[in-house]
Structure formats: structure tokens, C-alpha cells
Design a protein around this motif. Structure first.
Motif, PDB file in Angstrom:
ATOM      1  N   GLY A  69       0.822  -1.214   0.000  1.00 15.33           N
ATOM      2  CA  GLY A  69       0.000   0.000   0.000  1.00 15.33           C
ATOM      3  C   GLY A  69       0.849   1.255   0.000  1.00 15.33           C
ATOM      4  N   ALA A  70       1.885   1.281   0.813  1.00 18.13           N
ATOM      5  CA  ALA A  70       2.783   2.449   0.874  1.00 18.13           C
ATOM      6  C   ALA A  70       3.478   2.663  -0.466  1.00 18.13           C
ATOM      7  CB  ALA A  70       3.801   2.258   1.995  1.00 18.13           C
ATOM      8  N   HIS A  71       3.847   1.568  -1.125  1.00 20.61           N
ATOM      9  CA  HIS A  71       4.492   1.685  -2.443  1.00 20.61           C
ATOM     10  C   HIS A  71       3.551   2.363  -3.431  1.00 20.61           C
ATOM     11  CE1 HIS A  71       6.364   0.667  -6.255  1.00 20.61           C
ATOM     12  NE2 HIS A  71       5.217   0.125  -6.611  1.00 20.61           N
ATOM     13  N   PHE A  72       2.305   1.918  -3.500  1.00 15.39           N
ATOM     14  CA  PHE A  72       1.381   2.488  -4.475  1.00 15.39           C
ATOM     15  C   PHE A  72       1.006   3.928  -4.131  1.00 15.39           C
ATOM     16  CE2 PHE A  72       0.776  -2.046  -5.447  1.00 15.39           C
ATOM     17  CZ  PHE A  72       1.177  -1.976  -6.774  1.00 15.39           C
ATOM     18  N   ARG A  73       0.892   4.253  -2.853  1.00 18.97           N
ATOM     19  CA  ARG A  73       0.637   5.657  -2.492  1.00 18.97           C
ATOM     20  C   ARG A  73       1.815   6.533  -2.925  1.00 18.97           C
ATOM     21  NH1 ARG A  73      -1.750   2.925   1.738  1.00 18.97           N
ATOM     22  NH2 ARG A  73       0.071   3.041   3.094  1.00 18.97           N
ATOM     23  N   ALA A  74       3.043   6.049  -2.739  1.00 22.41           N
ATOM     24  CA  ALA A  74       4.240   6.824  -3.092  1.00 22.41           C
ATOM     25  C   ALA A  74       4.380   7.017  -4.598  1.00 22.41           C
ATOM     26  CB  ALA A  74       5.489   6.139  -2.535  1.00 22.41           C
ATOM     27  N   THR A  75       3.883   6.066  -5.389  1.00 23.60           N
ATOM     28  CA  THR A  75       4.013   6.175  -6.853  1.00 23.60           C
ATOM     29  C   THR A  75       2.876   6.962  -7.477  1.00 23.60           C
ATOM     30  OG1 THR A  75       2.823   4.111  -7.289  1.00 23.60           O
ATOM     31  CG2 THR A  75       5.233   3.966  -7.003  1.00 23.60           C
ATOM     32  N   GLY A  76       1.860   7.295  -6.687  1.00 24.06           N
ATOM     33  CA  GLY A  76       0.730   8.044  -7.233  1.00 24.06           C
ATOM     34  C   GLY A  76      -0.303   7.187  -7.928  1.00 24.06           C
ATOM     35  N   ALA A  77      -0.192   5.870  -7.773  1.00 24.82           N
ATOM     36  CA  ALA A  77      -1.201   4.973  -8.356  1.00 24.82           C
ATOM     37  C   ALA A  77      -2.546   5.232  -7.680  1.00 24.82           C
ATOM     38  CB  ALA A  77      -0.781   3.515  -8.158  1.00 24.82           C
ATOM     39  N   PRO A  78      -3.641   5.029  -8.393  1.00 26.98           N
ATOM     40  CA  PRO A  78      -4.953   5.241  -7.773  1.00 26.98           C
ATOM     41  C   PRO A  78      -5.200   4.212  -6.666  1.00 26.98           C
ATOM     42  CG  PRO A  78      -5.186   4.259  -9.949  1.00 26.98           C
ATOM     43  CD  PRO A  78      -3.735   4.572  -9.774  1.00 26.98           C
ATOM     44  N   VAL A  79      -5.280   4.701  -5.447  1.00 28.38           N
ATOM     45  CA  VAL A  79      -5.460   3.837  -4.280  1.00 28.38           C
ATOM     46  C   VAL A  79      -6.690   4.313  -3.526  1.00 28.38           C
ATOM     47  CG1 VAL A  79      -4.434   3.021  -2.121  1.00 28.38           C
ATOM     48  CG2 VAL A  79      -2.976   3.449  -4.105  1.00 28.38           C
ATOM     49  N   ALA A  80      -7.589   3.401  -3.199  1.00 28.37           N
ATOM     50  CA  ALA A  80      -8.777   3.745  -2.423  1.00 28.37           C
ATOM     51  C   ALA A  80      -8.357   4.158  -1.012  1.00 28.37           C
ATOM     52  CB  ALA A  80      -9.717   2.547  -2.362  1.00 28.37           C
ATOM     53  N   ASP A  81      -9.233   4.877  -0.324  1.00 25.73           N
ATOM     54  CA  ASP A  81      -8.966   5.264   1.061  1.00 25.73           C
ATOM     55  C   ASP A  81     -10.109   4.747   1.921  1.00 25.73           C
ATOM     56  OD1 ASP A  81      -7.843   6.363   3.298  1.00 25.73           O
ATOM     57  OD2 ASP A  81      -8.702   8.359   2.958  1.00 25.73           O
ATOM     58  N   PRO A  82      -9.946   3.705   2.701  1.00 25.03           N
ATOM     59  CA  PRO A  82      -8.693   2.979   2.921  1.00 25.03           C
ATOM     60  C   PRO A  82      -8.374   2.079   1.732  1.00 25.03           C
ATOM     61  CG  PRO A  82     -10.449   1.902   4.132  1.00 25.03           C
ATOM     62  CD  PRO A  82     -11.047   3.134   3.503  1.00 25.03           C
ATOM     63  N   PRO A  83      -7.093   1.715   1.575  1.00 23.12           N
ATOM     64  CA  PRO A  83      -6.708   0.892   0.427  1.00 23.12           C
ATOM     65  C   PRO A  83      -7.322  -0.501   0.494  1.00 23.12           C
ATOM     66  CG  PRO A  83      -4.871   1.127   1.944  1.00 23.12           C
ATOM     67  CD  PRO A  83      -5.960   2.021   2.442  1.00 23.12           C
TER      68      PRO A  83
END
Length: 116
Positions: A69-83
Motif C-alpha cells: 500500500g505504501a508503495h502504491f501511495r508513493a508512486t501516485g497509483a490510484p489507491v482507495a482510502d482505505p486501500p
């Protein structure tokens, strides 16, 4: 002697997943777990050294925990909240030999296999 290695691939970008935290736990018969090591993947999506090797390799059941999850948030990938996927645990039983456990992942899915 055995060895355990891993490789994390980001299926959104189509390349390696760098800087992913990976924890390795040894599981006990009574349901407990002991932290063996914590590593981060390099630019190639691999850890710089095996998670287990040589005298540290003991047969048994282990849990690899990938913090994707941290990787995808850092890359700007579309991540739901919460993932949908934040932390991915994989349990493996090791006996002897070389075990390579790749993780192919996105914010919504993952797959794994015993590699070579």
C-alpha cells in the motif's frame, strides 16, 4: 543449505516495485510468530541479500509480509482510502533448497508462485 529470496513487481507500472518493506516471520507450532528480518526492495524490486541463507535457513513455516500500500501511495497509483490491499501476508513452508517467492501486485490484486 537453503535460501529464500523474493522479488516484487508492480503490475500497474509494468516494472519492479522499489522501496517496498518486506518482513519475514518464523511461525511456531502454537500459532505465534517471531520476526526474522525486515528488508526493503531495491530499484530492481529485489532485496539486496536473501531473506534467509546459510545457517539462518531452518526448515519450517514462514510468513512474508509485503507493505505494498505504501508503495502504491508513493508512486501516485490510484489507491482507495482505505486501500483495498495495504499489507499482503504470504505463508510458505520451507524444507530445503532455493525458494524464490515473487509477488506481482497492484492496488487491487496480487499473485505469487514459487520461482527459480
Amino acid at each position: 543449505m537453503g535460501r529464500l529470496s523474493t522479488h516484487v513487481l508492480d503490475t500497474v507500472s509494468g516494472g519492479p516495485a522499489a522501496d517496498v518493506a518486506v518482513e519475514l516471520y518464523r511461525l511456531t507450532a502454537d500459532g505465534g510468530r517471531t520476526l526474522v528480518t525486515t528488508r526493503r526492495t531495491n530499484a530492481d524490486g529485489r532485496t539486496d541479500t536473501p531473506l534467509l541463507a546459510g545457517d539462518d535457513f531452518l526448515p519450517g513455516t514462514y510468513e512474508l509480509v509485503f507493505h505494498i500500500g505504501a508503495h502504491f501511495r508513493a508512486t501516485g497509483a490510484p489507491v482507495a482510502d482505505p486501500p483495498f490491499l495495504d499489507v499482503v501476508p504470504l505463508r510458505v513452508t520451507l524444507i530445503e533448497g532455493h525458494y524464490h517467492v515473487p509477488l506481482l501486485c497492484s492496488p487491487w490484486s496480487y499473485s505469487t508462485y514459487r520461482g527459480s
